[in-house]
Design an enzyme around this catalytic site. Structure first.
Site, mmCIF file in Angstrom:
data_model
loop_
_atom_site.group_PDB
_atom_site.id
_atom_site.type_symbol
_atom_site.label_atom_id
_atom_site.label_comp_id
_atom_site.label_asym_id
_atom_site.label_seq_id
_atom_site.Cartn_x
_atom_site.Cartn_y
_atom_site.Cartn_z
ATOM 1 N N SER A 578 72.760 51.140 -12.491
ATOM 2 C CA SER A 578 71.643 51.293 -13.412
ATOM 3 C C SER A 578 72.127 51.941 -14.712
ATOM 4 O O SER A 578 73.054 51.437 -15.344
ATOM 5 C CB SER A 578 70.529 52.102 -12.738
ATOM 6 O OG SER A 578 69.340 52.071 -13.488
ATOM 7 N N HIS A 696 66.984 46.331 -7.537
ATOM 8 C CA HIS A 696 67.154 47.711 -7.967
ATOM 9 C C HIS A 696 66.592 48.709 -6.957
ATOM 10 O O HIS A 696 67.146 49.781 -6.739
ATOM 11 C CB HIS A 696 66.456 47.898 -9.321
ATOM 12 C CG HIS A 696 67.168 48.822 -10.226
ATOM 13 N ND1 HIS A 696 68.053 48.400 -11.192
ATOM 14 C CD2 HIS A 696 67.156 50.161 -10.328
ATOM 15 C CE1 HIS A 696 68.532 49.432 -11.849
ATOM 16 N NE2 HIS A 696 68.006 50.523 -11.343
#
Length: 721
Positions: A578, A696
């Site tokens: 990320s 994610h």
């Protein structure tokens, strides 16, 4: 990713600087000098590969305030285009050719399976004398939702996640529970996507109600006090809206109760609105965070005891980070308004920030979290990134501390304000997370759940060191490994980092890191600027045009570890995801000489276009935007995708992403993999690991998780031999 109130006004670029930047940018990506890896690719331990798949070069040029930037792989942004899918398939086949040659990958699968296949529990909630929690048995791929009737009752499965999909990549989570324990609101998530559908279970009948909410990004789901309706906040890129769903009605008839604007202020995409009912059922609370991280946090409340009452501000227009707790119509704020390390204040609706009454003043250590359980305030602070929790009365008098069993990450006590018991957790790099039950009257602590992980913590140690970054800043770093491990520069070391969004990186258990240490490697975590380890100034020091400080902190940590004999560049493995994936992109483009292998997961890499996709627009309060002339100069200077230099001898790299990442668009990893394969001057493998299920968020099956972790560690371990 959270919070902030800082803005940067950078000077405009002069004509000379623009021309320099233009020449650099075009040199970095000009199609005339791209040199696709054409010879045999060599991994460590005898692994060989043919040249990587060739991605077509289709230049697209953008003009940024007079500076022209060429993007050769814009076409790969089209995730579902047939040409992109064909290229993804070729890349995955190429990556599998590599992984099939890693001889010890089966051993890694076995070792990681042993560490992950354990009974695991979530923090329980006590409602109506019943304990609700998520639990996964060792042989299961997903956690299910359970209830226990009383402390000594048997665990009873309410929602069986293992039966929701054939591939076991569907997960469940608890959203809310009625205070009588009769209704359970839970979410169902597919793979690693952020979206979830919402369902309501009749606990006694063990049957879902007909009511459900379709898959979406929900930022708050809460039952009404009479249990006859559901409040929910739903995010859309046009803005978050808050709704009331009456149980039994069609969702098409749901009533919109908030959204769009408040007191003349437009609430668009960057205004993230939550919704929850307070524990005493007195108020519906709407916290509003402006941006990610927030430039300010507003808090609106509606008194549910007064039908038809309006939302009134408890906090509004205050440039600070603020969260609220309510007990018997008393409102307590955790805020950094005029207190960089945070303070606790008691406030009343209608008061200005200047009128807030401080109960617990700011300290030298930053406040990390706060809870109210059993009529007591639990305040957790970070002392050089290690958790310490102090207990106070609701008048702010210190009355004790929470007993943690060592140095690590401990939570505050979570429970209801009028319950005599609550729960907290403790963990570290070498200590798996344990959940404790805490009696707020007696201070007695019992173990609720302790995982039976086959890891002998006594054989390992965690130390903390401090090193000096490029600009002289003192930065802490944790280093973990087996006791007595040699420091001769020949040991593999795995380091990770994040450095952003006001999020502190504290010592936490991770099966991957534990396995790495079991094999004889070091693990390191530097607390880079950009987090909240030392309050908002630590965060501000790495935002907008200061982002380079994060990268410099990482490089200084790396040089410290090499200089002090923990490892050497060829044995140095780096991983991040990320915002940490952006960190990896900066590492590979700015200091490729420091590392033997880099794993770059779910990354942000094209910082000139990130704001155009998925959640990117929300993060402009952290990074800025290349659409603004003042932000473009510093973004183009560090953006990894625009700083790949053809012919550079890059280390071995694995980009890792997947179709289900609905937060950071996987286009970043796709484009960067194509560009790096076309530009590297070394014969080291550059791979794209592209999952068709993962994303994610958490949610994939344990089997999928272990396979993904084994792929990552097989690559990093092999390439740092």
């Amino acid at each position: 990713m959270l919070r902030n109130r800082f803005s940067l006004s950078a000077p405009r670029m002069g004509a000379r600087n623009r021309s320099v930047c233009l020449a650099f940018a075009l040199a970095a990506v000009s199609p005339s000098i791209l040199a696709q890896q054409t010879g045999e690719i060599h991994g460590k331990n005898g692994i060989t590969l043919p040249p990587p798949p060739v991605a077509a070069v289709k230049p697209v040029t953008d003009d940024y305030f007079g500076t022209k930037i060429t993007d050769n792989y814009r076409w790969i942004e089209g995730q579902w285009a047939p040409e992109t899918r064909a290229w993804i398939t070729a890349e995955n086949e190429y990556t599998q050719k590599y992984l099939s040659q890693v001889k010890n990958r089966p051993e890694m699968v076995q070792g990681l399976t042993a560490l992950q296949r354990i009974d695991s529990y979530s923090m329980p909630s006590l409602e109506g004398g019943k304990y609700f929690f998520e639990k996964r048995l060792a042989d299961e791929n997903q956690a299910s939702i359970y209830v226990r009737n009383g402390w000594t009752g048997a665990d009873e499965r309410l929602v069986d996640a293992t039966k929701l999909s054939t591939d076991q990549n569907t997960s469940v989570s608890i959203n809310d529970i009625s205070d009588d324990g009769k209704l359970l609101v839970y979410g169902v998530r597919q793979g690693g996507a952020d979206e979830e559908s919402i369902h309501i279970l009749d606990v006694d009948a063990k049957k879902d109600l007909s009511d459900s909410l379709p898959s979406a990004r929900y930022s708050g789901v809460s039952l009404s006090p009479d249990h006859k309706a559901l409040y929910y906040a739903r995010f859309e890129h046009s803005g978050t809206t808050v709704w009331l769903h009456k149980l039994g009605d069609d969702t098409a008839h749901d009533e919109k109760i908030f959204g769009g604007e408040y007191r003349g202020e437009k609430l668009g995409e960057l205004a993230l609105i939550g919704a929850y009912v307070t524990d005493d059922n007195h108020y519906l609370v709407l916290p509003i965070s402006h941006g990610v991280p927030a430039t300010r946090d507003d808090i609106l409340i509606r008194d549910l005891r007064k039908p038809g009452s309006e939302f009134v501000p408890l906090v509004y227009g205050v440039e600070a980070h603020t969260s609220m707790h309510e007990v018997d119509d008393r409102f307590f704020l955790m805020t950094d308004y005029e207190a960089a390390n945070g303070r606790i204040a008691e406030v009343k609706p209608g008061e200005t920030a200047a009128q807030w009454k401080t109960l617990i003043p700011a300290d030298k250590d930053v406040i990390d979290s706060v809870s109210i359980t059993g009529g007591k305030l639990f305040v957790s602070r970070l002392h050089d990134v290690k958790s310490e929790t102090t207990i106070y009365t609701l008048e702010g008098k210190q009355i004790g501390t929470l007993p943690y069993p060592g140095i690590g990450s401990g939570s505050v006590v979570f429970g209801r304000p009028h319950q005599d018991e609550g729960f907290y957790t403790f963990q570290s790099f070498i200590t798996p997370p344990t959940i404790y039950r805490y009696n707020t009257r007696t201070g007695q602590t019992d173990v609720f759940a302790k995982p039976n992980v086959p890891f002998d913590s006594d054989k390992y140690e965690v130390t903390q060191v401090f090193y000096t970054s490029k600009d002289g800043t003192r930065v802490p770093m944790f280093i973990a490994g087996k006791k007595g491990l040699q420091r001769d520069g020949k040991t593999r070391l795995l380091m990770t980092g994040y450095g952003g969004f006001d999020l502190p990186e504290t010592p936490a258990w991770n099966a991957e890191y534990a396995y790495w240490m079991e094999q004889g490697g070091y693990f390191a975590l530097p607390n880079l600027r950009g987090g909240n380890e030392y309050g908002e100034p630590w965060h501000k020091a790495a935002m907008f045009g200061n982002k380079q400080n994060v990268f410099d902190d990482l490089f200084a940590a790396s040089e410290y570890l090499i200089k002090n004999g923990y490892t050497s560049p060829e044995h140095f493995a780096l991983r991040g995801r990320s915002n940490g994936g952006l960190l990896m992109g900066a590492a590979m483009t700015q200091r490729p000489d420091l590392y033997g292998a880099i794993w770059c997961g779910y990354p942000l890499l094209d910082m000139l276009r990130y704001q155009k996709f998925e959640f990117g627009r929300l993060w402009t309060t952290e990074y800025g935007s290349a659409e603004n002339e003042k932000d473009f100069p510093y973004l183009v200077k560090y953006s990894p995708y625009q700083n790949v230099k053809p012919g550079t001898k890059y280390p071995a790299i694995m980009f890792f992403t997947g179709d289900s990442d609905t937060r950071v668009d996987p286009l970043h990893a796709r484009k960067m993999a194509a560009l790096m394969q076309a530009s590297s001057g070394s014969d080291r493998p550059i791979l794209l690991h592209y999952s068709l299920k993962g994303g994610h968020s958490a949610g994939v099956s344990v089997k999928q998780l272990v396979d993904d972790e084994a792929d990552e560690l097989a690559f990093l371990w092999n390439e740092t031999d």
